[in-house]
Design a protein around this motif. Structure first.
Motif, PDB file in Angstrom:
ATOM      1  N   ASP A 577      40.420  18.213  45.118  1.00 10.02           N
ATOM      2  CA  ASP A 577      40.875  19.130  45.345  1.00 10.02           C
ATOM      3  C   ASP A 577      42.693  19.382  45.143  1.00 10.02           C
ATOM      4  O   ASP A 577      43.410  18.700  46.204  1.00 10.02           O
ATOM      5  CB  ASP A 577      40.622  19.904  46.893  1.00 10.02           C
ATOM      6  CG  ASP A 577      40.918  21.761  45.920  1.00 10.02           C
ATOM      7  OD1 ASP A 577      42.051  21.313  45.296  1.00 10.02           O
ATOM      8  OD2 ASP A 577      40.699  22.100  47.101  1.00 10.02           O
ATOM      9  N   THR A 580      45.582  21.934  46.050  1.00  7.11           N
ATOM     10  CA  THR A 580      45.486  22.045  47.691  1.00  7.11           C
ATOM     11  C   THR A 580      46.103  21.332  48.652  1.00  7.11           C
ATOM     12  O   THR A 580      46.793  20.437  48.910  1.00  7.11           O
ATOM     13  CB  THR A 580      44.191  22.103  48.233  1.00  7.11           C
ATOM     14  OG1 THR A 580      43.097  23.469  48.155  1.00  7.11           O
ATOM     15  CG2 THR A 580      43.843  22.461  49.814  1.00  7.11           C
ATOM     16  N   HIS A 583      49.788  21.289  47.723  1.00  5.69           N
ATOM     17  CA  HIS A 583      50.006  21.898  48.764  1.00  5.69           C
ATOM     18  C   HIS A 583      50.449  20.932  50.422  1.00  5.69           C
ATOM     19  O   HIS A 583      51.731  21.483  50.730  1.00  5.69           O
ATOM     20  CB  HIS A 583      48.999  23.477  49.091  1.00  5.69           C
ATOM     21  CG  HIS A 583      49.394  23.692  50.037  1.00  5.69           C
ATOM     22  ND1 HIS A 583      50.978  24.930  49.267  1.00  5.69           N
ATOM     23  CD2 HIS A 583      49.319  24.297  50.919  1.00  5.69           C
ATOM     24  CE1 HIS A 583      50.590  26.326  50.705  1.00  5.69           C
ATOM     25  NE2 HIS A 583      50.227  25.349  51.493  1.00  5.69           N
ATOM     26  N   TYR A 584      49.247  20.750  50.771  1.00  2.35           N
ATOM     27  CA  TYR A 584      49.544  20.259  52.064  1.00  2.35           C
ATOM     28  C   TYR A 584      50.573  19.384  52.396  1.00  2.35           C
ATOM     29  O   TYR A 584      51.040  18.906  53.710  1.00  2.35           O
ATOM     30  CB  TYR A 584      48.120  20.373  53.065  1.00  2.35           C
ATOM     31  CG  TYR A 584      47.905  21.440  53.260  1.00  2.35           C
ATOM     32  CD1 TYR A 584      48.357  22.110  54.797  1.00  2.35           C
ATOM     33  CD2 TYR A 584      46.743  22.327  52.033  1.00  2.35           C
ATOM     34  CE1 TYR A 584      47.067  23.499  54.642  1.00  2.35           C
ATOM     35  CE2 TYR A 584      45.658  23.336  52.785  1.00  2.35           C
ATOM     36  CZ  TYR A 584      46.686  23.995  53.787  1.00  2.35           C
ATOM     37  OH  TYR A 584      45.600  25.001  54.658  1.00  2.35           O
ATOM     38  N   LYS A 656      43.248  19.503  56.345  1.00  5.70           N
ATOM     39  CA  LYS A 656      43.422  20.499  55.309  1.00  5.70           C
ATOM     40  C   LYS A 656      43.736  19.382  54.062  1.00  5.70           C
ATOM     41  O   LYS A 656      42.766  19.164  52.729  1.00  5.70           O
ATOM     42  CB  LYS A 656      43.800  21.846  55.114  1.00  5.70           C
ATOM     43  CG  LYS A 656      43.740  22.481  55.755  1.00  5.70           C
ATOM     44  CD  LYS A 656      42.295  23.303  55.117  1.00  5.70           C
ATOM     45  CE  LYS A 656      42.669  24.429  56.821  1.00  5.70           C
ATOM     46  NZ  LYS A 656      41.259  25.312  55.602  1.00  5.70           N
ATOM     47  N   ALA A 660      40.490  17.682  51.163  1.00  8.37           N
ATOM     48  CA  ALA A 660      41.115  17.697  49.527  1.00  8.37           C
ATOM     49  C   ALA A 660      41.142  15.833  49.143  1.00  8.37           C
ATOM     50  O   ALA A 660      41.146  15.884  47.676  1.00  8.37           O
ATOM     51  CB  ALA A 660      41.876  18.237  49.144  1.00  8.37           C
TER      52      ALA A 660
END
Length: 1527
Positions: A577, A580, A583-584, A656, A660
């Motif tokens: 992913d 995602t 982003h993190y 998270k 991903a």
């Protein structure tokens, strides 16, 4: 109908139906004399073309009448008759041929062929389709016929009206009289092919027999046509003639082959034994061997002999009907007649000194001896005898009293009356042109031209690598077009030696730092610290971390900036992913970077951002998951200095991030599958970039379905839930069941019955007599026999009449049988009878009663017995002797060879009877003209024919040998010798031969001889290297006594057995010669190591020379290197630089030293024009030369910056913008990070993101070149280039707008306004504008009467507006903006279209229509429709940028700025490739996007990104060429 005169003497109507045997047969076949469609009387040669339309089943006869004196030969016969439509038959007085048609779609049968009876009647054809065979009419080409006429019958086999046609070319052969003379030519031999086809199935190999017979007749026909070729073999002026009955091709095997054999015997009596006769006899022998065992009819004395009814003009001679006319008369259409006129010589028509010869028609005058014919007079021949002509000339009589001397062929008369050669004799002897020339001889003199592979005034080799040009390449080089180029993987070092290249980077043989990249070079490698790392030593061997502190630890201040982009690239390829993960990752690294700046929260201590450098090493991490693990170790180090709240914050985000990047998606475990409860879920392999895995459902055991729907399996057969018939079996299947009828039953399984074949019982079917019954599983059906002419529904069939059944035929019931055919009927001899059914059939020849009794009186008055009875009397010989217990060595071989002997005896007997006992014969017998045996050989004492009561094999052989000797003593020696070989082989087939050579006690040979077995006895032959008689002596051969047995420069040595030739010292064996050893093969012939040795063989010895190699000088035995710089003419302030490849003393360059300029031969001290120049506003100095060669200096902004009021400002709107968290700057605005398409960049390139246009550009890394999508290793640049220039491919290049002068070594301003001879220039000014050259560029200004920016000019003066003001065009809907169109839009003005700043041009006025047409012709490789749609949308948007853009409510641009772009961007050369034009559009987009909102950027930026990403390559997949913009 078409008739061509004078090919015919006359065209006769239907009223001229005079009788002839040919017409009788044709009329009988065609259905009556009224079928005659045309009749023609032949003259000498003719050509007939006819077309006729026939009704169903109708026939048509065409008659071609001969002149009763000559044989008619068919030159060419072409038919327009399809085998599916009809056929053609040919009839003569004696034979009938056919059928003939155009193709073989139908299988036809010859009129001669029958399946049951060997001897059939050629008189009436059969038309049964079964086994029917059609002939090609070309088989008749070359056939000749001794007949009063030849009749052609065309038949329509269709049930509809049909058209037919033919073209018939023929000739009356001169000198070949008809059978009235008793002898005939046999040029029509190929016409017998159809007769042989009828009996070929009687052969042991029918197809081979047909092939051999066709080859035999082809050879005999060629002999007739080209007799002059065979005069060396045969005597006589022409081929011999034979009795005419031999050319009447029969329809049974033996008479046909015997007729051909008689012709060959007659002809070969005048020819040598070898040559064509040997060939004919060989093929004839093969044919006879294929027909062995068949007994042909011979003479027979019937008790009651039927007398045939001969036609008019024919008499019965006791055997057959033949034409008999009184002496001096011949047979014709009207019977016997006198063909010749009265004595024409009685009136003395000939001139004086001649005599008259009366001919059949007219007369002939011949001059007396000593006289010659001249214009009808007989003149004396002595005129030339009285004179002597010059050399090389011949005297010719000229009239009765004159003569003339004529030069011989190849000579001409000169001015002196002499005869001299017309042309020079061999003017090219010795090739006067030269080695590389080709001499072309002329009658007088010659011409010279270059040989193939040579050209030019001196005919030099086209191949520049030819030895003529003396290329001298090193071992690591190869010659290419005259130049020495390096081979792959090699280079030449500074000492001029060849060195092999190795890749230290791949082999790990380098000392680069772990944080450095190793770059392979031709002669080594270089190390470059990775981006962001500090190069301590300047050579990449020690690279320090970007956030390395003095304490040896690392500060996390730049952690986010250093890792985010790199992780983004890794994540793009190896995350499940990607969005995602990015982003993190960005959230975590942003917080870690803040810790590095200072501990800004109470959650961590102030030193939490300082950790050991080893914890943040990502160099060995290949996947995003591995990067996350490394990040986790960093967090572990930091959390020691932070509180629990900080830990919880990061642990949640880290979890998270792990999901991903590290957790493989499993749709089965994640609940994303929709399998049935009675199914098993199987996940598919996870794929990077996908948050799902995919799955497959499979029903559990005991259930069936697709996995999403599963039903329980039920066995309907076991549960008796089926509906199968009682005589069927139930078969369970996964989804249901099926029923299959049991054996001996038929049906669908639900109903089964016992099969009944109605066709086997006539009472169970209703098929007609002329229909066939076909059985089926559920009944039967009937079909009329269409091939036999019957039609109908099968129960009722109608067709042709059955004359045999109705009794309307004319066959003799006593001797013949009637057989029904499609078009009538045919008569055939009854079984056991032979002959012609039309004339009469007779029983076969049999052995006379009491033939072997002692009181048998013989067959002739002389008491001798005829050998013709050998066949009927000996036919059961081997059956009898085997029954009596006689043993032979090889049964089959003995019987086969005896059959050959029987055939020969039979033929000799027939020849004897023909001469001495014709009254006993009742059939035409063979003739043996010029035979190898006397006729008397055919009758022998009767006891020699007695082969009764054979005791053993020896007894049989003795009797055969006795008969053999009696018969063949009357044959010539050559013929007897051939049969003596047969006798030896026959002996070995009866009595097994003994090989005496296998038993030493049975033979006596010399010790140096070997025993060779023969048919009878053995022979002693001396072994190799011995000579003698083999029995008494075998002496050793003394080879060396022959002085010529060994070559020159060798010695003969006698061996124990044989000999050997040994070359003398200094010589070696080469083929059969002893030649001197090549001196170049021994120590290079004494040549120096830098010299080449060349040798040539002269006779038996070598001549050799030594030559120094290229780059060396000397005599070949001593060679020293050439130093071109030892003596040079370079300036004192210049350096002499030798070429990399040295061939002469002139191979050097002069280069001015640093601080000097010039061409190397003249150097002056270089004064930097920028030495005293100081630039403000962050500008850099740039030195250049103007158009007059003056050195100038200017201040310019660096790349990525522009001049704004004298100060350099960044063109990047994000230059001073800082974004937080997961956002990045695009066009000055912070937005969430979108998917990065940089993954398409080449591995040796890096990606540059345009932050304001949201576009991405791939750029090749340092040391590589290309368009970013394809990057190749850049070639090393060995040339010195001054500051301000760039070295590329050993050339110095200047910035855009300048060109580099190699002499002055300066950048010279390029005059873009100059027009070359082709009318081309480098500016984009409008035709109604003037171009003004400026330093580093140019300026466009509209001419008087026009207004605009110079690139676009419109208004008065005839230039016209860029917009359409009337008339149709591809952009007729585009309108020029006017002030009133913008009244509703505050703050906007159209002034920009008329008043622009320097270097800026209007988008609205550019001629986008022309560009649109150019782009439309491009071949878009990826989704052409979508690609061109995007191009058209962009061009339309640029053109509508004024009024159209302002009218929108969403995607808007600032009209006061967006409509103006730098003029240099409005340049689209037509020679640019598709990838280059797309990049030019991208540049304009970037300029416009600076002044448009986000909605506009997103909409059109996606289009630009798509076009650039899908149009990366240039022509044929090559790298896209660099885009050169105007200065």
């Amino acid at each position: 109908m078409k008739v061509f005169a004078p090919l015919l003497g006359a065209t006769l109507g239907n009223q001229e139906l005079d009788e002839s045997p040919a017409l009788k047969r044709a009329a009988s076949f065609a259905g009556g004399r009224e079928r005659v469609c045309g009749s023609y009387r032949s003259m000498h040669n003719g050509s007939i073309s006819e077309s006729v339309e026939l009704e169903p089943e109708e026939s048509c006869i065409f008659r071609f009448k001969a002149d009763h004196e000559h044989i008619l030969e068919i030159i060419n016969l072409q038919l327009d008759v399809d085998c599916d439509a009809g056929e053609m038959w040919l009839f003569t007085d004696n034979e009938q041929l056919g059928p003939f048609c155009n193709d073989n779609k139908r299988k036809r049968r010859s009129i001669h062929e029958d399946d049951d009876i060997l001897d059939t009647d050629p008189g009436i054809p059969t038309n049964e389709d079964s086994g029917y065979s059609a002939f090609d009419s070309s088989m008749l080409d070359g056939s000749s016929f001794d007949s009063s006429e030849v009749d052609m019958v065309m038949k329509n086999g269709q049930r509809i009206k049909f058209s037919f046609g033919f073209n018939f070319n023929f000739e009356l052969l001169p000198g070949l009289p008809t059978a009235g003379s008793g002898l005939c030519g046999w040029k029509n031999i190929k016409a017998s092919n159809s007769a042989f086809y009828a009996i070929k199935n009687e052969a042991s190999n029918p197809e081979e027999a047909m092939s051999v017979y066709a080859a035999l007749t082809d050879s005999m026909y060629e002999f007739q046509c080209y007799y002059d070729r065979f005069r060396s073999e045969c005597g006589g002026d022409s081929p011999v003639q034979v009795q005419c009955h031999h050319t009447k091709w029969g329809n049974s095997e033996k008479p046909l082959l015997k007729s051909v054999e008689a012709i060959i015997d007659a002809q070969c009596a005048d020819c040598s034994a070898n040559g064509v006769c040997s060939e004919w006899y060989g093929m004839l022998g093969r044919l006879n061997g294929m027909f062995d065992g068949y007994v042909a009819p011979t003479s027979y004395v019937p008790t009651v002999k039927p007398v045939p009814d001969c036609d008019y003009g024919w008499n019965y001679n006791g055997y057959e009907c033949e034409r008999i006319c009184p002496d001096g008369e011949e047979y014709g259409d009207d019977g016997c007649y006198t063909p010749c006129d009265e004595d024409q010589c009685a009136a003395s028509p000939c001139p004086n000194n001649s005599f008259c010869t009366d001919l059949c028609e007219g007369y002939e005058c011949t001059c007396d001896d000593g006289y010659h014919n001249h214009d009808g007079r007989c003149c004396h021949n002595d005129k030339c005898a009285e004179v002597e002509c010059p050399a090389h000339s011949t005297c010719q009589n000229n009239g009765c009293t004159k003569y003339k001397c004529v030069c011989d062929s190849g000579y001409v008369e000169n001015a002196y009356g002499e005869c001299e050669k017309e042309c020079d004799e061999n003017p090219c002897a010795g090739n006067p042109c030269g080695d590389n020339y080709k001499c072309n001889a002329k009658c007088k003199g010659y011409d010279c031209e270059c040989k193939a592979g040579y050209s030019g005034d001196k005919c030099e080799p086209d191949d520049k690598c030819d030895s003529y040009y003396k290329p001298d390449c090193k071992s690591c080089q190869k010659c290419s077009n005259g130049d020495c180029v390096l081979k792959g993987g090699w280079y030449i070092d500074a000492y001029g030696k060849c060195q092999q290249k190795s890749n230290e980077c791949l082999l790990g043989k380098h000392n680069c730092d772990d944080y450095a990249n190793c770059v392979d070079k031709l002669d080594g490698y270089t190390c470059h610290c990775q981006d962001g790392y500090l190069d301590v030593n300047g050579d990449g061997t020690e690279c320090t971390h970007p956030y390395y502190t003095e304490d040896g630890e690392c500060n996390l201040e730049e952690y986010s900036a250093f890792t985010d982009k790199k992780f983004e690239a890794v994540s793009f390829k190896t995350s499940y992913d990607h969005q995602t993960a990015i982003h993190y990752w960005n959230e975590i690294t942003a917080q870690l970077s803040k810790l590095g700046e200072s501990a800004r929260t109470i959650a961590c201590s102030t030193d939490a951002g300082i950790i050991g450098c080893k914890w943040i090493d990502y160099t060995r991490d290949a996947t995003a998951c591995e990067w996350v693990h490394t990040l986790e170790t960093v967090i572990d180090q930091v959390k020691e200095n932070c509180n629990s709240e900080w830990k919880l914050f990061y642990l949640e985000k880290l979890e998270k991030l792990r999901e991903a990047t590290c957790d493989e998606p499993n749709d089965c475990e994640d609940g994303k599958a929709n399998c049935h409860p009675n199914a098993i879920c199987f996940p598919k392999a996870a794929v990077y970039g996908q948050t799902y895995s995919g799955f497959k459902c499979k029903c559990k055991e005991g259930f069936y379905g697709n996995g999403k729907n599963c039903m329980p399996e039920i066995n309907e057969c076991d549960l008796n839930m089926h509906k199968c018939h009682e005589y069927a079996t139930c078969v369970d299947i996964q989804a249901g069941y099926k029923c299959v009828c049991n054996d001996d039953y038929v049906g669908n399984g639900y109903k089964c019955t016992i099969p009944v074949n109605e066709c086997l019982d006539d009472n169970l079917n209703e098929c007609h007599t002329y229909a066939d019954c076909f059985d089926t599983d559920n009944g039967y059906y009937c079909k009329c026999r269409g091939k036999e002419g019957y039609v109908g529904d099968g129960k009722s069939c109608t067709g042709p009449a059955d004359e045999c059944y109705e009794g309307t035929h004319t066959c003799s019931e006593a001797t013949t049988d009637c057989e029904n055919t499609y078009a009538g009927y045919t008569c055939k001899c009854k079984e056991g009878f032979f002959g012609d059914p039309a004339k009469g059939c007779w029983p076969p020849l049999t052995c006379p009663d009491g033939y072997f009794d002692s009181d048998y009186s013989g067959d002739f008055e002389n008491g001798l017995c005829s050998l013709k009875y050998s066949k009927p009397c000996w036919k059961d010989l081997y059956t009898k002797i085997y029954a009596a217990g006689v043993k032979v060595c090889k049964k089959n071989d003995a019987a086969s060879r005896f059959a050959l002997f029987t055939n020969e005896m039979f033929n000799l007997g027939k020849s004897y009877e023909k001469k001495y006992g014709a009254v006993l014969s009742h059939y035409p017998t063979s003739e043996r003209y010029g035979a190898d045996c006397a006729v008397d050989a055919g009758a022998v004492p009767c006891h020699l024919l007695n082969f009764e009561d054979i005791v053993d094999a020896q007894d049989l052989f003795n009797r055969v040998k006795a008969l053999f000797n009696h018969v063949f003593n009357k044959c010539d020696a050559l013929y007897k010798a051939k049969w003596e070989q047969w006798l030896a082989l026959y002996h070995n087939s009866l009595i097994c031969p003994v090989n005496e050579c296998l038993d030493p006690d049975l033979y006596e040979c010399h010790e140096y001889a070997k025993c060779v077995d023969r048919s009878v006895g053995y022979e002693c032959v001396c072994k190799t290297h011995y000579y003698g008689d083999g029995k008494e002596n075998c002496d050793l051969i003394d080879y060396c006594s022959d002085a010529s047995i060994c070559p020159l420069y060798s010695t003969c040595n006698t061996l124990a057995v044989g000999y050997e030739c040994v070359c003398d010292d200094g010589y070696l064996k080469k083929g059969t010669k002893c030649v001197a050893i090549d001196p170049c093969t021994i120590n290079r012939g004494g040549c120096h190591e830098h010299a080449s040795c060349h040798s040539s063989l002269v006779g038996y010895v070598f001549n050799h020379v030594c030559k120094c190699k290229s780059g060396y000088t000397g005599n070949g035995f001593e060679c020293i290197p050439i130093d071109p710089c030892e003596y040079h003419n370079c300036h004192d302030d210049a350096s002499c630089v030798p070429y990399s490849q040295i061939t002469s003393e002139q191979d050097y360059n002069c280069v001015c030293n640093d601080g000097f300029s010039g061409n190397g031969y003249q150097c002056e001290e270089y004064v930097d024009p920028c030495a005293d120049t100081t630039c403000n506003g962050d500008k850099n100095t740039f030195a250049y030369s103007d158009a007059y060669g003056n050195d100038e200096c200017m201040c310019i902004c660096p790349d990525g910056f522009k001049d704004v009021n004298g100060v350099c400002e960044s063109t990047d709107p994000c230059y001073n913008v800082e974004c937080v968290e997961n956002k990045s700057c695009y066009n000055g605005v912070c937005k969430e990070v979108a998917e990065n398409p940089c993954g398409k960049c080449h591995k040796n390139s890096y990606c540059i993101t345009n932050t304001y246009a949201n576009t991405h550009t791939c750029k090749c890394a340092h040391g590589y070149e290309g368009d970013g999508f394809v990057c190749t290793l850049a070639a090393a640049c060995n040339k010195y280039c001054p500051s301000g220039t760039t070295c590329r491919l050993d050339k110095c290049t200047c910035p855009v707008g300048y060109w580099y002068d190699d002499v002055s070594r300066k950048c010279i301003d390029f005059n873009e306004c100059k027009v070359n001879k082709k009318g081309e220039s480098r500016h984009n000014c409008h035709p109604d504008a003037s171009c003004e050259n400026t330093t580093g560029g140019f300026k466009c200004t509209c001419k008087n009467g026009f207004f605009g920016d110079g690139v676009t000019c419109h208004g008065g003066g005839g230039g016209g507006s860029a917009y359409n003001t009337g008339g149709a065009s591809s952009y007729s809907n585009l309108r020029e903006p006017i002030q009133s169109a913008f009244n509703n839009y505050n703050g906007n003005s159209v002034d920009l279209y008329t008043s622009l700043g320097d270097g800026m041009c209007s988008l609205m006025g550019f001629e986008w229509g022309n560009l649109n047409k150019l782009m439309k012709t491009m071949k878009w490789t990826s989704n052409p429709t979508l690609s061109y749609k995007y191009v058209e949308a962009l061009l339309t948007e640029f053109q509508y940028l004024g009024q159209a853009v302002l009218a929108r409510t969403q995607a808007k641009c600032d009209l006061s700025k967006a409509g103006a772009v730098p003029c240099r961007l409005l340049y689209f050369p037509h020679e640019n490739k598709r990838c280059q034009l797309v990049k030019r559009l991208g540049k304009i987009f970037e300029a416009v996007a600076e002044h448009c909102n986000t909605a506009w950027e997103t909409k059109y930026g996606d289009m630009v990104n798509y076009l650039i990403a899908n149009n990366q390559a240039g022509y044929a997949g090559a790298a896209c060429e660099k885009v050169v913009y105007l200065p």
